[in-house]
Motif scaffolding. Sequence first.
Motif, PDB file in Angstrom:
ATOM      1  N   VAL A   1       0.847  -1.198   0.000  1.00 25.53           N
ATOM      2  CA  VAL A   1       0.000   0.000   0.000  1.00 25.53           C
ATOM      3  C   VAL A   1       0.884   1.250   0.000  1.00 25.53           C
ATOM      4  CG1 VAL A   1      -1.638   1.355   1.378  1.00 25.53           C
ATOM      5  CG2 VAL A   1      -2.017  -1.110   1.027  1.00 25.53           C
ATOM      6  N   GLU A   2       1.917   1.252   0.840  1.00 28.99           N
ATOM      7  CA  GLU A   2       2.851   2.381   0.876  1.00 28.99           C
ATOM      8  C   GLU A   2       3.559   2.555  -0.470  1.00 28.99           C
ATOM      9  OE1 GLU A   2       6.974   3.781   3.073  1.00 28.99           O
ATOM     10  OE2 GLU A   2       5.759   2.225   4.011  1.00 28.99           O
TER      11      GLU A   2
ATOM     12  N   ASN B   1       2.529   1.612  -3.451  1.00 29.45           N
ATOM     13  CA  ASN B   1       1.565   2.104  -4.428  1.00 29.45           C
ATOM     14  C   ASN B   1       1.248   3.577  -4.227  1.00 29.45           C
ATOM     15  OD1 ASN B   1       1.355  -0.278  -5.876  1.00 29.45           O
ATOM     16  ND2 ASN B   1      -0.320  -1.047  -4.616  1.00 29.45           N
ATOM     17  N   SER B   2       1.183   4.023  -2.985  1.00 30.58           N
ATOM     18  CA  SER B   2       0.885   5.437  -2.742  1.00 30.58           C
ATOM     19  C   SER B   2       2.046   6.339  -3.173  1.00 30.58           C
ATOM     20  CB  SER B   2       0.548   5.693  -1.268  1.00 30.58           C
ATOM     21  OG  SER B   2       1.685   5.549  -0.452  1.00 30.58           O
ATOM     22  N   ARG B   3       3.265   5.838  -3.069  1.00 30.27           N
ATOM     23  CA  ARG B   3       4.453   6.593  -3.530  1.00 30.27           C
ATOM     24  C   ARG B   3       4.545   6.669  -5.048  1.00 30.27           C
ATOM     25  NH1 ARG B   3       9.584   4.136  -0.236  1.00 30.27           N
ATOM     26  NH2 ARG B   3       8.853   4.610   1.876  1.00 30.27           N
ATOM     27  N   ASN B   4       3.974   5.685  -5.716  1.00 31.04           N
ATOM     28  CA  ASN B   4       4.158   5.550  -7.156  1.00 31.04           C
ATOM     29  C   ASN B   4       2.901   5.809  -7.969  1.00 31.04           C
ATOM     30  OD1 ASN B   4       7.043   4.591  -7.346  1.00 31.04           O
ATOM     31  ND2 ASN B   4       6.198   3.192  -5.848  1.00 31.04           N
ATOM     32  N   GLN B   5       1.971   6.551  -7.406  1.00 31.53           N
ATOM     33  CA  GLN B   5       0.773   6.894  -8.170  1.00 31.53           C
ATOM     34  C   GLN B   5       1.105   7.903  -9.248  1.00 31.53           C
ATOM     35  OE1 GLN B   5      -2.340   8.198  -5.567  1.00 31.53           O
ATOM     36  NE2 GLN B   5      -2.719   6.151  -4.800  1.00 31.53           N
TER      37      GLN B   5
END
Length: 79
Positions: A71-72, A74-78
Amino acid sequence: MAEFALAHKMKALHPNYKGILGTDLVERCRKVGIDVNAYTVNDADALMKCYEEGVHAVITNYPDIAYETLVEFNSRNQI
């Protein structure tokens, strides 16, 4: 390893993550359509490195940590 897998019509490799991080194995495997599923990735730093390098899946004893780290990541790589 990627070439061996391709020559033997393998669909995936399941290496220990310690032996693949920092190499180009995942990239080479992606180019020829072979999944890389790393084992046994149990800490958040190693999980993040696996996600960053593009492994297809991780095998872990701690799915809760793997999920939180994903989740972390994915949130960094949006986009």
